[in-house]
Design an enzyme around this catalytic site. Structure first.
Site, short mmCIF file in Angstrom:
data_model
loop_
_atom_site.label_atom_id
_atom_site.label_comp_id
_atom_site.label_asym_id
_atom_site.label_seq_id
_atom_site.Cartn_x
_atom_site.Cartn_y
_atom_site.Cartn_z
N SER A 167 0.86 -1.23 0.20
CA SER A 167 -0.10 -0.08 -0.05
C SER A 167 1.03 1.03 0.01
O SER A 167 1.84 1.35 -0.86
CB SER A 167 -0.93 0.07 1.26
OG SER A 167 -2.00 0.80 1.12
N ASP A 384 -8.32 -5.54 -5.57
CA ASP A 384 -8.19 -4.34 -4.88
C ASP A 384 -8.52 -3.27 -5.72
O ASP A 384 -8.09 -3.03 -6.82
CB ASP A 384 -6.77 -4.44 -4.48
CG ASP A 384 -6.50 -3.10 -3.69
OD1 ASP A 384 -7.28 -2.60 -2.89
OD2 ASP A 384 -5.19 -2.70 -3.51
N HIS A 445 -6.38 -6.23 -1.37
CA HIS A 445 -5.22 -5.29 -1.10
C HIS A 445 -4.40 -6.06 -0.09
O HIS A 445 -2.87 -5.54 -0.28
CB HIS A 445 -5.84 -4.14 -0.25
CG HIS A 445 -4.93 -3.02 -0.01
ND1 HIS A 445 -4.54 -2.06 -1.13
CD2 HIS A 445 -4.25 -2.36 0.87
CE1 HIS A 445 -3.60 -1.18 -0.68
NE2 HIS A 445 -3.52 -1.24 0.80
#
Lengths: 484, 484
Positions: A167, A384, A445
């Site tokens: 991320s 994601d 994610h």
């Protein structure tokens, strides 16, 4: 006033793993820890980054050291440890664990670091430090912490070392790697880095949102065609008509789990809330399009349900960290992990730091500088929406490495019950020592959390230089014909 | 020679449910059946369609009768009963069941019919009949069987009646519905029909394949752009360059489960094989593109793993019907279900019929004829590659009903742990008594099997005329303003 833990300071003088940081037991886990755990602080100046170091189960004297960093910015790497790929995953009760058969420490000595100061149980003696953070300072501090780590653990200096993260780790990882690259005094064995569902490039994120939503059935063909016509591909500086259409299309994503298109949005029920979501309004869906326009979203929306507070608005940030928040907050756990006693309780994402995103560059430029030195893997769980695989694949393409036409978005495979299965798609670039991009099919994610077998196989292939496609012996990437 | 079961013939004379067809017990299920089951034959001329009729658990005297038909052509509706939405789902051991809390008979009296003759345990006394099948004959025979059903069960004639089906059921359902529509002698209470992941239109299927694969990350943006350039949207009559590029792109789908992009391809290991896959070659991926070119694929590839036979090539058709094949083949089960004793054992998809697909029309034209008379629901699990939601949504659009702008591809919702969840996207058309299209997010070809809660909620909203979006009271679809 914060007190410095004597243990960390004293440990700096020791020649091996610091005995005072050794974790003797974990509350809630009644068995022996499978390998040694250490928890304490990596200190430099007035700053102290909390770390957990977990020795590998492989017993391989050559096993590498892998640093893991979660994103945010402001979110804690304890999320990676206790929810994604640590040896013990915390249960929702906050009191017990499930053993993780796909723990990454099966392959590597794992270093989990909470960064920057102000995140999790990391801190500075100067409170101003948590209010003056940015990407460059974070990378500088992370390198200082790493140097402190290898001072504490000199026996690991010769091991191959990799930086990894997820991320907003898409910023932490290459920026730290570049600091290491440029620092001639570094005496540990940096070999490469890994980025999962990382932040690369605001412009590409804005551009990928509509094709991602359309590609997964969240908007109709009719709406997609209207948007194409109004936007002409210019999502970075959209016309009013384009902006309006994209916003209206994005409304369809509002109730979804932004971190996995197909996964329900987790909520702890009436106790679910998330601090700084207050500021966002409930209408904002979590897509690359919106994150690119309002980068705060990424940090804010990753905040997980936590015990209700009258000041906090109810909301559904979709990700479960209830158990971790409860467990890490107990006095017994703080003692077991040698946490500085004066600190407030752990939060998965800190609301009390002030972080300026000065990543005004596009990350691929950093990669281009390092790709002939480091082995690089970029992976994306392909369901994601927050950091989607389209934007990230475009970003990796924009490094301008030559695509290896033998592995240009080809299936990569694992053996499962019933034979070989396609677990995602792989693109290999013709660089040495190797740049690869891959998707993990059906993961969101948090790839190691939601596709643990696939994530472990991926890491194994990467760290051990196996063929990413099959797990077999590596294919030579540049063929040389010897004429005799 | 086949012997006619005396039971079915005699039952024609009875005034209520035929006692001789009553299922007194199911081998492998030691408990009482929750409601009455009947199994036997619906006979007309020399043809005998095997049916299973299961009374509703709702105890609602108004509960409808719903006919279910699986596709192929050549595949048995016992798949729907024992794998998708029946009250008892067969386990892989072929000896035991799991109770299905989302059985469709909670809402309706369910009629499962194996059609046409030659499929499953259905047969004709004239073997030629199984070699001269087509869409029109099948619809004619299905109506004859339905009339026989209502003769056997006159007490159900007043109930609302719906036709439903899946896959090649996308042909069976509207063609049968049209026969009912046009037959003035029909005295049962036909109200509407439901098609799941149905076959609609070869041309649209060919066109949807590339956007579907690209949309789910199976082909790269680079490849997609090359295809767009070479094909110019003309996938029905592709240029050589286009054909070559699409075929090469489709190679990426070869190892996938064609019925669910994200699901592993099931294999029963070394015993897995599939009869007529022999003819297909192993290179053919199951996408709409290929099915549109080679319609046999749909029937052939749905054939499931079954006990190995030396004559059969090993293959991986991805769908598990091992348990059902074993269970339905036992002598005890055949007796319990009143199967004509001289028939060979049940196969999920028959390889011994000769079926001509004379659906040279485009299905939407049939819908257009019926949309002002019948309530119609088309649903698509949106991760199915065989009959994908793009082609089917385009097909429903091509009926040329006016889209209700209040529900133009909007999220539809269910309550789950942690609050409201988006379970798919809904399009409502401004017709009476109602035409609706919806996707089921994250479900493949067999929606009731893979998203049972969502499928049951969908059926409830449809049958009971609730708002498909919320499950609440129906929204008026045409608003009339009364001026006083």
């Amino acid at each position: 006033m914060l007190r410095l833990l004597a243990s960390s300071s004293l440990a700096l003088l020791a020649a091996g793993a610091p005995a005072s940081d050794k974790v003797s037991s974990l509350p809630g886990w009644i068995f022996d820890l499978p390998t040694d755990w250490y928890s304490g602080y990596l200190s430099f100046g007035k700053k102290h980054l909390h770390y957990v170091f977990i020795e590998t189960e492989s017993k391989d004297p050559e096993a590498p050291v892998v640093l893991w960093m979660n994103g945010g910015p402001g979110c804690s790497s304890m999320d990676g440890l206790f929810y994604e790929h640590g040896p013990l995953l915390i249960n929702e009760d906050g009191k017990s664990f499930t053993k993780n058969p796909q723990s990454w420490n099966k392959l590597a000595n794992m270093l989990y670091m909470e960064a920057p100061v102000g995140v999790g149980y990391s801190y500075s003696e100067d409170p101003k430090d948590t209010q003056d953070l940015n990407d460059d300072q974070t990378a500088t501090d992370n390198l200082a912490a790493l140097k402190a780590f290898f001072e504490l653990y000199p026996e690991h200096k010769k091991r191959a070392f990799y930086v990894s993260g997820e991320s907003y780790g898409g910023v932490y990882v290459p920026t730290l790697s570049l600091k290491i690259f440029e620092d001639k005094t570094v005496d540990f064995n940096m070999r490469g880095f890994v980025v999962g569902n990382g932040l690369f490039d605001w412009k590409l994120m804005a551009e990928s949102s509509v094709p991602f939503l359309y590609g997964h059935g969240a908007i109709s063909t009719r709406k997609k065609e209207e948007i194409d016509k109004a936007c002409q591909g210019n999502y970075a500086n959209p016309s009013d008509a384009c902006q309006q259409l994209v916003d209206s299309a994005s409304e369809n994503a509002r109730g979804l789990n932004g971190y996995d298109f197909y996964r329900d949005c987790f909520s702890a029920g009436s106790s679910a809330s998330a601090g700084s979501l207050k500021a966002l309004g409930s209408k904002t869906p979590l897509t690359g399009w919106h994150i690119a326009r309002n980068p705060e979203l990424l940090a804010d929306l990753i905040r997980a349900p936590r015990p209700a507070h009258p000041a906090l608005r109810e909301n559904v940030p979709c990700i479960d960290s209830v158990g971790g928040t409860a467990w890490l907050g107990t006095k017994e756990v703080r003692e077991a992990l040698h946490i500085e006693p004066s600190l407030p309780n752990w939060e998965i994402c800190s609301g009390n730091i002030n972080y300026t995103r000065n990543m005004d560059y596009s990350a691929p430029k950093l990669y281009a500088q390092m790709m002939h030195k480091y082995r690089i893997l970029v992976y994306n769980g392909d369901t994601d929406m927050a950091c989607d695989y389209l934007a990230d694949s475009w970003a990796v393409d924009s490094i301008n490495a030559t695509v290896d036409e033998e592995a240009d978005w080809v299936p990569w495979l694992m053996h499962a019950d019933g034979g070989e299965q396609t677990v995602g798609f792989l693109t290999r670039y013709k660089t040495e020592p190797g740049l690869q991009f891959l998707t993990v099919k059906g993961a969101g994610h948090m790839v190691p959390q939601w596709k643990p077998e696939v994530a472990l196989a991926m890491l194994d292939r990467f760290l051990n230089n196996k063929d990413m496609r099959t797990g077999g012996a590596p294919q030579s990437q540049t063929k040389t014909v010897v004429v005799v």
